[in-house]
Each structure stands twice: as structure tokens, then as C-alpha cells.
Design a protein around this motif. Sequence first.
Motif, PDB file in Angstrom:
ATOM      1  N   CYS A  67     -84.270 -32.074 -31.894  1.00 54.05           N
ATOM      2  CA  CYS A  67     -82.811 -32.119 -31.834  1.00 54.05           C
ATOM      3  C   CYS A  67     -82.330 -33.461 -32.357  1.00 54.05           C
ATOM      4  O   CYS A  67     -82.710 -34.507 -31.846  1.00 54.05           O
ATOM      5  N   GLY A  68     -81.508 -33.430 -33.386  1.00 60.63           N
ATOM      6  CA  GLY A  68     -80.903 -34.643 -33.916  1.00 60.63           C
ATOM      7  C   GLY A  68     -79.458 -34.370 -34.233  1.00 60.63           C
ATOM      8  O   GLY A  68     -78.899 -33.364 -33.817  1.00 60.63           O
ATOM      9  N   ARG A  69     -78.819 -35.232 -34.984  1.00 59.44           N
ATOM     10  CA  ARG A  69     -77.412 -35.026 -35.321  1.00 59.44           C
ATOM     11  C   ARG A  69     -77.285 -34.322 -36.667  1.00 59.44           C
ATOM     12  O   ARG A  69     -78.044 -34.570 -37.577  1.00 59.44           O
ATOM     13  N   ALA A  70     -76.301 -33.447 -36.763  1.00 56.90           N
ATOM     14  CA  ALA A  70     -76.015 -32.765 -38.023  1.00 56.90           C
ATOM     15  C   ALA A  70     -74.603 -33.110 -38.451  1.00 56.90           C
ATOM     16  O   ALA A  70     -73.736 -33.346 -37.623  1.00 56.90           O
ATOM     17  N   HIS A  71     -74.382 -33.127 -39.743  1.00 54.42           N
ATOM     18  CA  HIS A  71     -73.049 -33.428 -40.260  1.00 54.42           C
ATOM     19  C   HIS A  71     -72.076 -32.325 -39.882  1.00 54.42           C
ATOM     20  O   HIS A  71     -72.370 -31.153 -40.038  1.00 54.42           O
ATOM     21  N   MET A  72     -70.922 -32.692 -39.369  1.00 61.28           N
ATOM     22  CA  MET A  72     -69.897 -31.717 -39.023  1.00 61.28           C
ATOM     23  C   MET A  72     -68.894 -31.666 -40.165  1.00 61.28           C
ATOM     24  O   MET A  72     -68.172 -32.627 -40.402  1.00 61.28           O
ATOM     25  N   ASN A  73     -68.853 -30.551 -40.905  1.00 59.99           N
ATOM     26  CA  ASN A  73     -67.960 -30.486 -42.052  1.00 59.99           C
ATOM     27  C   ASN A  73     -66.661 -29.763 -41.720  1.00 59.99           C
ATOM     28  O   ASN A  73     -66.034 -29.160 -42.564  1.00 59.99           O
ATOM     29  N   GLN A  74     -66.243 -29.819 -40.449  1.00 60.99           N
ATOM     30  CA  GLN A  74     -64.971 -29.236 -40.088  1.00 60.99           C
ATOM     31  C   GLN A  74     -63.872 -30.283 -40.233  1.00 60.99           C
ATOM     32  O   GLN A  74     -64.118 -31.470 -40.233  1.00 60.99           O
ATOM     33  N   ASN A  75     -62.663 -29.832 -40.366  1.00 63.57           N
ATOM     34  CA  ASN A  75     -61.539 -30.728 -40.604  1.00 63.57           C
ATOM     35  C   ASN A  75     -60.332 -30.134 -39.907  1.00 63.57           C
ATOM     36  O   ASN A  75     -59.645 -29.296 -40.463  1.00 63.57           O
ATOM     37  N   THR A  76     -60.095 -30.519 -38.647  1.00 65.91           N
ATOM     38  CA  THR A  76     -59.101 -29.803 -37.869  1.00 65.91           C
ATOM     39  C   THR A  76     -58.126 -30.717 -37.151  1.00 65.91           C
ATOM     40  O   THR A  76     -58.427 -31.854 -36.822  1.00 65.91           O
ATOM     41  N   LEU A  77     -56.940 -30.208 -36.924  1.00 66.76           N
ATOM     42  CA  LEU A  77     -55.941 -30.733 -36.014  1.00 66.76           C
ATOM     43  C   LEU A  77     -55.579 -29.583 -35.087  1.00 66.76           C
ATOM     44  O   LEU A  77     -55.981 -28.448 -35.324  1.00 66.76           O
ATOM     45  N   PRO A  78     -54.818 -29.819 -34.009  1.00 60.97           N
ATOM     46  CA  PRO A  78     -54.460 -28.699 -33.141  1.00 60.97           C
ATOM     47  C   PRO A  78     -53.840 -27.540 -33.913  1.00 60.97           C
ATOM     48  O   PRO A  78     -52.803 -27.693 -34.549  1.00 60.97           O
ATOM     49  N   ASN A  79     -54.506 -26.370 -33.870  1.00 55.56           N
ATOM     50  CA  ASN A  79     -54.054 -25.134 -34.502  1.00 55.56           C
ATOM     51  C   ASN A  79     -53.942 -25.226 -36.017  1.00 55.56           C
ATOM     52  O   ASN A  79     -53.332 -24.366 -36.645  1.00 55.56           O
ATOM     53  N   LEU A  80     -54.509 -26.261 -36.634  1.00 59.70           N
ATOM     54  CA  LEU A  80     -54.439 -26.415 -38.085  1.00 59.70           C
ATOM     55  C   LEU A  80     -55.810 -26.737 -38.652  1.00 59.70           C
ATOM     56  O   LEU A  80     -56.620 -27.412 -38.036  1.00 59.70           O
ATOM     57  N   ASP A 103     -54.047 -12.601 -29.878  1.00 58.77           N
ATOM     58  CA  ASP A 103     -53.473 -13.941 -29.815  1.00 58.77           C
ATOM     59  C   ASP A 103     -54.546 -15.017 -29.957  1.00 58.77           C
ATOM     60  O   ASP A 103     -55.670 -14.875 -29.488  1.00 58.77           O
ATOM     61  N   ILE A 104     -54.179 -16.101 -30.627  1.00 69.83           N
ATOM     62  CA  ILE A 104     -55.053 -17.257 -30.844  1.00 69.83           C
ATOM     63  C   ILE A 104     -54.382 -18.441 -30.165  1.00 69.83           C
ATOM     64  O   ILE A 104     -53.307 -18.878 -30.589  1.00 69.83           O
ATOM     65  N   ILE A 105     -54.999 -18.954 -29.103  1.00 73.12           N
ATOM     66  CA  ILE A 105     -54.349 -20.000 -28.308  1.00 73.12           C
ATOM     67  C   ILE A 105     -55.127 -21.313 -28.362  1.00 73.12           C
ATOM     68  O   ILE A 105     -54.703 -22.279 -28.989  1.00 73.12           O
ATOM     69  N   ASN A 106     -56.280 -21.379 -27.725  1.00 72.53           N
ATOM     70  CA  ASN A 106     -57.035 -22.637 -27.675  1.00 72.53           C
ATOM     71  C   ASN A 106     -58.056 -22.783 -28.796  1.00 72.53           C
ATOM     72  O   ASN A 106     -58.520 -23.886 -29.071  1.00 72.53           O
ATOM     73  N   SER A 107     -58.437 -21.694 -29.430  1.00 75.67           N
ATOM     74  CA  SER A 107     -59.329 -21.781 -30.578  1.00 75.67           C
ATOM     75  C   SER A 107     -58.544 -22.299 -31.775  1.00 75.67           C
ATOM     76  O   SER A 107     -57.397 -21.901 -31.989  1.00 75.67           O
ATOM     77  N   LYS A 108     -59.146 -23.199 -32.550  1.00 70.02           N
ATOM     78  CA  LYS A 108     -58.496 -23.755 -33.733  1.00 70.02           C
ATOM     79  C   LYS A 108     -59.194 -23.242 -34.986  1.00 70.02           C
ATOM     80  O   LYS A 108     -60.422 -23.170 -35.030  1.00 70.02           O
ATOM     81  N   GLU A 164     -62.894 -23.899 -28.879  1.00 67.82           N
ATOM     82  CA  GLU A 164     -62.920 -24.475 -30.222  1.00 67.82           C
ATOM     83  C   GLU A 164     -64.283 -24.265 -30.879  1.00 67.82           C
ATOM     84  O   GLU A 164     -65.277 -23.967 -30.214  1.00 67.82           O
ATOM     85  N   ILE A 165     -64.311 -24.455 -32.192  1.00 68.93           N
ATOM     86  CA  ILE A 165     -65.481 -24.138 -33.011  1.00 68.93           C
ATOM     87  C   ILE A 165     -66.079 -25.407 -33.599  1.00 68.93           C
ATOM     88  O   ILE A 165     -65.352 -26.282 -34.075  1.00 68.93           O
ATOM     89  N   GLY A 166     -67.404 -25.507 -33.583  1.00 67.52           N
ATOM     90  CA  GLY A 166     -68.122 -26.574 -34.269  1.00 67.52           C
ATOM     91  C   GLY A 166     -68.967 -25.990 -35.389  1.00 67.52           C
ATOM     92  O   GLY A 166     -69.500 -24.883 -35.264  1.00 67.52           O
ATOM     93  N   ILE A 167     -69.086 -26.722 -36.492  1.00 65.84           N
ATOM     94  CA  ILE A 167     -69.867 -26.275 -37.647  1.00 65.84           C
ATOM     95  C   ILE A 167     -70.820 -27.393 -38.061  1.00 65.84           C
ATOM     96  O   ILE A 167     -70.446 -28.568 -38.076  1.00 65.84           O
ATOM     97  N   GLY A 168     -72.044 -27.052 -38.397  1.00 58.14           N
ATOM     98  CA  GLY A 168     -72.986 -28.047 -38.890  1.00 58.14           C
ATOM     99  C   GLY A 168     -74.174 -27.389 -39.556  1.00 58.14           C
ATOM    100  O   GLY A 168     -74.405 -26.188 -39.401  1.00 58.14           O
TER     101      GLY A 168
END
Length: 346
Positions: A36-49, A195-200, A279-283
Motif C-alpha cells: 500500500c502506497g500513495r497513488a496520484h488523485m486525478n480528480q478536480n472537484t469543488l462542492p457539486n462541481l 437526487d444527487i446531494i452529497n456525492s460530487k 464522495e468519490i476518489g480516483i487513482g
Amino acid sequence: MDRARLACLVILLGTAALHASAATPEVDLANGRLFCGRAHMNQNTLPNLSWAPSSAGGTSVYQSGFDPTTWSGSLKKIMLVHDAEGGPLRLAAKADWDAGEVLTGTAAKAADPMPGARYIFITSTHGSGNKPFGTVEFKWDALSADQKTLFNASPADGRGDGLGERRLDYLRGLRNLELGRTGGIFRPRERVLGDIINSKPVYVGAPSAGVQGSGYQEFYDDHKARIAAVYVGANDGMLHGFDATSGRELFAYIAAPLMPRMNQLTAPGYVHRPYVDGEIGIGEARLGGEWRTILAAGMGGGAQGVFALDVSNPLDFGGGMGVVLEFTDRDDADIGNLISAPVVAK
């Protein structure tokens, strides 16, 4: 590899950080090895955006929303434009598309894809080969006997009523089963997308160019031109992947912990509750000796736990590893409900 060991791919942190590191996670499912190490997170988010470059030039914004009177959802692609040369940026007055409208259809245009043509996936009991979980389409004949029992249960009293296959068709988007239509018996909907509320929304294009590791350059070259997708969770019970250019749904996924509650969505007296509300994480990570783009998310108030999916090729989710992980309170009673984005980390 058992679920507890695979789960160290996903560490539940309070926030999703954007970072890159030479130390990358590697999982060898065949030999039971796990790093287990760190992976690059290529997400780019603001609240609901979420925002991303547009193929037509400029920048697009992906904005989610909901109507609390009908619990319908929206996901819009909106261009950022200048009021004047050198002036401040603003959102265009009209969206390029709304995925909720595309999925539901309008008086002038049929739903796309049609309910029977949607690629919706669930997990089966057992995986095979390098797939830790079996991934099958959400169709009546593919359900296990226990899953069919869940859908045959009346939302009102839990008794079997034999309407399971019709409930499944409704959840796939069939509208003629709704009250107000001839023979309709289920909850009427304004839209198929919930409905989409807390997921971005999270935009995912090419894999990260900042990851180092054996074989990664080949993976990057093979996938850098893949179709760009926008992922978001909705309280219709599904994680959705949409074509970032057209708004057409590419695939959807229903996590196993949500299956016992999916029948509630059909109840005429439906009382709103969360489903895929985290919320969603990508790596990028190595699984079974191969690089993959991994999507990980919790379900917020929908269920305790986290799931991870192989989204390396969103046009063929079922042909990849599919569901990589479902780790819930059945595996660890202390896992809790996750809203913040999971991060692939040590």
C-alpha cells in the motif's frame, strides 16, 4: 485475497488530497501480496462541481443538483465563458446537456440509452481468475434466489408479492409501471436519475501522467485516449458513469449493501433516504500485477462501508475487473458510514 487485506487499498480520510508520489499501491491477487502506497488523485472537484478542458476549447463545468419536491437529479455540463475579452469567467446561460434529461428522455427525444439497453451491474456471489468479485448485469435472470426474494418483497410490509421482476424493470428506467399510467403501480418519477446531494461529480479523462512504476508508461499510453467520463453517486441506488461529451450513461453500479433497500424506491409512499451519497476518489493502482484506474466511494448514509471499481475502460466496465472491493460492516463492524472521498494511501 480476502476483503480485509484488499481493503487497505482504501483508507478512509477526512478529505481527498490531490497529490502524487513515486510510492504506488500494488496488489497481486494471485499470490496474495499487497503493498500500500500513495497513488496520484486525478480528480478536480469543488462542492457539486467538477471541471475539465473541453474538446471544443475552453473549460466545461459539471454541476449536479436535485429537486426536493420530486427527488429527481440532474448533472449538467456547462461551459465557462468570458463576458468580454479579458473579462471575468461565468457559467454559460444554457447547459450543453443534462444527464438526467438524457437518461429520462423528453417529448421530442427518447431516453438514451433505453431502459433495456442500459449497462447496470451488480456483484454476484463469487469472482473468478483475477476478479475478486463476480460482476453481472442487473437483469432478472442474473439475480440469485436471495436477490430475487429481496425484490419480490413489498416495501409496505416485507411480504412476497411476486412483483420483483417488474420492480427491477422500473429501476432500470421503465416508466409505464408508474402510477398515473395505464396499469401503473409504482412511485411516479419526474426523472429516472435520482437526487444527487452529497456525492460530487468527478471528471476522469486520461490516467495521471505523474505516476511512476514498472509498466505504468505502457498502461498510460494504452489508455490516454480513452473516453472521458463523469462519475457521480445518486440516491436512486446507483453509482453512474456518464460520457463527459454527450451526457449519455456509460454504465451504472449497485453496491450489494444497498440491494435490500432497492425495493423501497418503488413504493408509492416513498420516504426519501440516502443510497449512494458519498464522495468519490480516483487513482491509479496495480492490481494483480496490472495497472488500473480505480474509483472508490462510500455510500454516506446509504450504508456502512466502501466499494472500489475498475474504471480503466468505462466503455467496457463488465469486461474489466469490474467490482474490485465491497468492504462493509459485515466485514468490520466499526467501518461506519463514509461521506468524504476515499484516498488510495498507506
